[in-house]
Design an enzyme around this catalytic site. Sequence first.
Site, PDB file in Angstrom:
ATOM      1  N   LYS A  86       6.775  -3.765  -4.556  1.00  0.00           N
ATOM      2  CA  LYS A  86       8.183  -3.380  -4.474  1.00  0.00           C
ATOM      3  C   LYS A  86       8.699  -3.513  -3.052  1.00  0.00           C
ATOM      4  CE  LYS A  86      12.052  -1.580  -5.945  1.00  0.00           C
ATOM      5  NZ  LYS A  86      12.945  -2.524  -6.643  1.00  0.00           N
TER       6      LYS A  86
ATOM      7  N   TRP B 186      -2.972  -2.621  -1.635  1.00  0.00           N
ATOM      8  CA  TRP B 186      -2.526  -3.967  -2.019  1.00  0.00           C
ATOM      9  C   TRP B 186      -3.287  -4.894  -1.088  1.00  0.00           C
ATOM     10  CZ3 TRP B 186       0.635  -8.131  -0.253  1.00  0.00           C
ATOM     11  CH2 TRP B 186       1.223  -8.898  -1.272  1.00  0.00           C
TER      12      TRP B 186
ATOM     13  N   HIS C  66      20.737 -35.757  -9.078  1.00  0.00           N
ATOM     14  CA  HIS C  66      20.067 -36.316  -7.894  1.00  0.00           C
ATOM     15  C   HIS C  66      18.553 -36.167  -7.993  1.00  0.00           C
ATOM     16  CE1 HIS C  66      23.878 -37.075  -5.977  1.00  0.00           C
ATOM     17  NE2 HIS C  66      24.244 -35.839  -6.289  1.00  0.00           N
TER      18      HIS C  66
ATOM     19  N   CYS D  67       0.817  -1.205   0.000  1.00  0.00           N
ATOM     20  CA  CYS D  67       0.000   0.000   0.000  1.00  0.00           C
ATOM     21  C   CYS D  67       0.857   1.264   0.000  1.00  0.00           C
ATOM     22  CB  CYS D  67      -0.871   0.045   1.252  1.00  0.00           C
ATOM     23  SG  CYS D  67      -1.869  -1.426   1.457  1.00  0.00           S
TER      24      CYS D  67
ATOM     25  N   ARG E 159       5.096   0.407  -6.031  1.00  0.00           N
ATOM     26  CA  ARG E 159       5.108  -0.455  -4.847  1.00  0.00           C
ATOM     27  C   ARG E 159       4.166  -1.642  -5.018  1.00  0.00           C
ATOM     28  NH1 ARG E 159       6.643   2.558  -0.084  1.00  0.00           N
ATOM     29  NH2 ARG E 159       5.119   1.457   1.165  1.00  0.00           N
TER      30      ARG E 159
ATOM     31  N   GLU F 225       9.736 -13.555 -12.128  1.00  0.00           N
ATOM     32  CA  GLU F 225       8.882 -12.501 -11.568  1.00  0.00           C
ATOM     33  C   GLU F 225       8.312 -11.564 -12.635  1.00  0.00           C
ATOM     34  OE1 GLU F 225      12.389  -9.674  -9.628  1.00  0.00           O
ATOM     35  OE2 GLU F 225      10.442  -9.669  -8.697  1.00  0.00           O
TER      36      GLU F 225
ATOM     37  N   LYS G  10      14.623 -13.305 -11.503  1.00  0.00           N
ATOM     38  CA  LYS G  10      14.344 -12.158 -12.399  1.00  0.00           C
ATOM     39  C   LYS G  10      13.381 -12.583 -13.495  1.00  0.00           C
ATOM     40  CE  LYS G  10      15.285  -9.501 -10.843  1.00  0.00           C
ATOM     41  NZ  LYS G  10      15.757  -8.989  -9.629  1.00  0.00           N
TER      42      LYS G  10
ATOM     43  N   GLU H 268      19.451 -15.743  -8.867  1.00  0.00           N
ATOM     44  CA  GLU H 268      18.969 -14.397  -9.192  1.00  0.00           C
ATOM     45  C   GLU H 268      18.449 -14.328 -10.628  1.00  0.00           C
ATOM     46  OE1 GLU H 268      18.062 -11.985  -7.621  1.00  0.00           O
ATOM     47  OE2 GLU H 268      18.164 -10.241  -8.930  1.00  0.00           O
TER      48      GLU H 268
ATOM     49  N   ASN I  69      -1.575   1.497   5.831  1.00  0.00           N
ATOM     50  CA  ASN I  69      -0.636   0.529   5.268  1.00  0.00           C
ATOM     51  C   ASN I  69      -0.246  -0.399   6.409  1.00  0.00           C
ATOM     52  OD1 ASN I  69       1.354  -0.884   3.985  1.00  0.00           O
ATOM     53  ND2 ASN I  69       2.768   0.854   3.763  1.00  0.00           N
ATOM     54  N   GLY I  70      -0.398  -1.720   6.223  1.00  0.00           N
ATOM     55  CA  GLY I  70      -0.058  -2.673   7.279  1.00  0.00           C
ATOM     56  C   GLY I  70      -1.229  -3.589   7.562  1.00  0.00           C
TER      57      GLY I  70
HETATM   58  O1  M6R Z   1      13.696  -4.154  -0.301  1.00  0.00           O
HETATM   59  P1  M6R Z   1      14.281  -5.506  -0.065  1.00  0.00           P
HETATM   60  O2  M6R Z   1      15.649  -5.666  -0.669  1.00  0.00           O
HETATM   61  O3  M6R Z   1      14.275  -5.902   1.370  1.00  0.00           O
HETATM   62  O4  M6R Z   1      13.316  -6.497  -0.855  1.00  0.00           O
HETATM   63  C1  M6R Z   1      13.484  -7.888  -0.788  1.00  0.00           C
HETATM   64  C2  M6R Z   1      12.701  -8.571  -1.874  1.00  0.00           C
HETATM   65  O5  M6R Z   1      11.337  -8.310  -1.739  1.00  0.00           O
HETATM   66  C3  M6R Z   1      13.149  -8.132  -3.275  1.00  0.00           C
HETATM   67  O6  M6R Z   1      14.512  -8.330  -3.475  1.00  0.00           O
HETATM   68  C4  M6R Z   1      12.368  -8.920  -4.364  1.00  0.00           C
HETATM   69  O7  M6R Z   1      12.734 -10.250  -4.342  1.00  0.00           O
HETATM   70  C5  M6R Z   1      12.600  -8.286  -5.734  1.00  0.00           C
HETATM   71  N1  M6R Z   1      11.353  -8.002  -6.353  1.00  0.00           N
HETATM   72  C6  M6R Z   1      13.337  -9.148  -6.684  1.00  0.00           C
HETATM   73  O8  M6R Z   1      13.538  -8.514  -7.902  1.00  0.00           O
END
Ligand code: M6R
Length: 611
Positions: A606, A77, A506, A2, A27, A490, A487, A483, A103-104
């Site tokens: 985000k 959100w 395995h 949010c 976000r 997502e 990427k 990673e 937010n929360g």
């Molecule tokens: O803000 P942060 O680095 O704590 O966020 C952690 C994850 O939410 C963040 O890295 C997420 O995995 C990304 N969307 C990946 O691209």
Amino acid sequence: MCGIVGYIGGEQAAPILLEGLSRLEYRGYDSAGVAVFDGQTGSLAVRKAKGRLQVLSDQLHGGADLDSTAGVGHTRWATHGAPSDVNSHPQVSRSGKIAVVHNGIIENYAELKAFLMNQGVSFTSETDTEVVAQLIEYFYDGDLLQAVGRVLHRIQGAYALGILCADCPDQIIAVRKDSPLILGYGEGCNFIASDVTAILRHTRRVGYMEDGELAVLTREGVQCYNHLMQPIEKEIVTVDWEIDAAEKGGYEHFMFKEIMEQPEALRRCLSPRIREGEAVFEDFSLSKDFLQNMRRIYIVACGSSYHVGMVGKYHLERLTRIPVEVALGSEFRYMDPIVDEHTLVIVISQSGETLDTMAALREARRLGGHILSIVNVVGSSIARESDQVLYTWAGPEIAVATTKAYTTQLALLSLLALWLGKRLGTVPEKDCREMVAAFRELPGKMEEVLSHRDDIQYFASQYFNHDSIFFMGRNLDYALGLEGSLKLKEISYIHSEAYASGELKHGTISLIEDGTLVVALGTYGKLFAKAMSNVVEVKSRGASVLALTTYPHQEEMARTADVVMTIPDIHALLLPILGVVPLQLFAYYVALMRGCDIDKPRNLAKSVTVE
Ligand code: M6R
């Protein structure tokens, strides 16, 4: 997650709120709304709409329809209650007198809702937030501040709140507990916001609210109170982020812009920390005593920041010979971690607001660990609660998929590993010099990788139709694969897994069949021969192999792999920083060709400020 914006001043509020909310779109959200004081009727005007902010903005003709100079806005959100107009914020009390953006999560909302219903209060939404609005009205007897105070004693959970009351047209109340909220100080106007990007167009002067604090905003000023409702002075800091940095600047997507910004971000992050052939941390130090007695290092993070930690473990153990554990923020506090005063706990977070990481930090601190955080957002909660903080200085990162924050986090952690190794005497002087020299070459070599982006775009055009893609690699290349795979999945929604190459046989190798795409990572020279034999292994089961290696190994790899992406060779310490760039670009182009919403992938936020 949010997003909250609030404005009180002399201008039309709604356009400012909508513009601020547009800055928070990155976000992640599923609906939006605003509430303003309607001077003509003396009541609150609330407008909400499910879906993109543009839907709400169109309904309000960009805000022109709402005549008011104070209000709050929200992007939601969904957590409690599906995305819908009625569940969107602001949530209002039964008489419409109180409006709340939140937010929360209010953890005890069900209990409070039952109590209010017993008192005859009826609810219109499924949200936990409506409970806050209704409860404020329940306690309100003409003194809004006191009513809010009484509510704060009763609600549990995490919350940043923006509150309006129809009887108090000249104030907004803001509250923060475990969820970010900042104050913005303008000329004859003041703001609240979930993060600074929302208000950067209007002011650079901000105050960071601490947990348990409450603020009353008027046009003339902001009065803050601590959790005991005692007035406090808030330090005002000036943010030095450029507005352009939070805008697309001609690029189609923030993600692409941020990928391209990486060499510059690395320069900003590294240049002040490398001097006369040495790693120098002016903003950080550890006492001789702590260093001599350091028994263990924990790295705690989520998502991509966790992947930074995976690479960091290899580097730190190699360079310091101290055991390193890498833990997910969401697991750490439930695993009874072995942390004491001889433990260095490195907390990594771009946003500095990830709730799981924050909870892990607090647990580590409770156990006596020394907390060093690596954070991008200056003044964020994690930064403020750490014993020490190293900022990545990557600039605002807007795309949900992290790129420049990842590479700067990794650069900083690698430099820290080198710095620690030198202090501990576990890295020979000559090696230190070689590594420092490599850091200097890094931004230039990354520019070279980026200059070959058209090749990656071509490879993406060959493979974007696959529905499952494997990544494999060993050691540093395994961490890199994690990673690369994240990427891709997502933003392109392609199913993808990353494996340590040695683990394939395995179990996972049973999934490899004719045409399965395997991205084989073979950048780490020391293990190149092993990488090659894994490529042969999957090729002989029918896989198509898209390989990544360094220039010196390109020819050999090309004899077996179908396609080879290459990066310049560099010291192993920095290989994953260069190696991730083709993987970021590959994910980007694949998502582009699949028509995905690259900057705001479905279901993702985000900054993840709920558990
Ligand atoms: O803000 P942060 O680095 O704590 O966020 C952690 C994850 O939410 C963040 O890295 C997420 O995995 C990304 N969307 C990946 O691209």
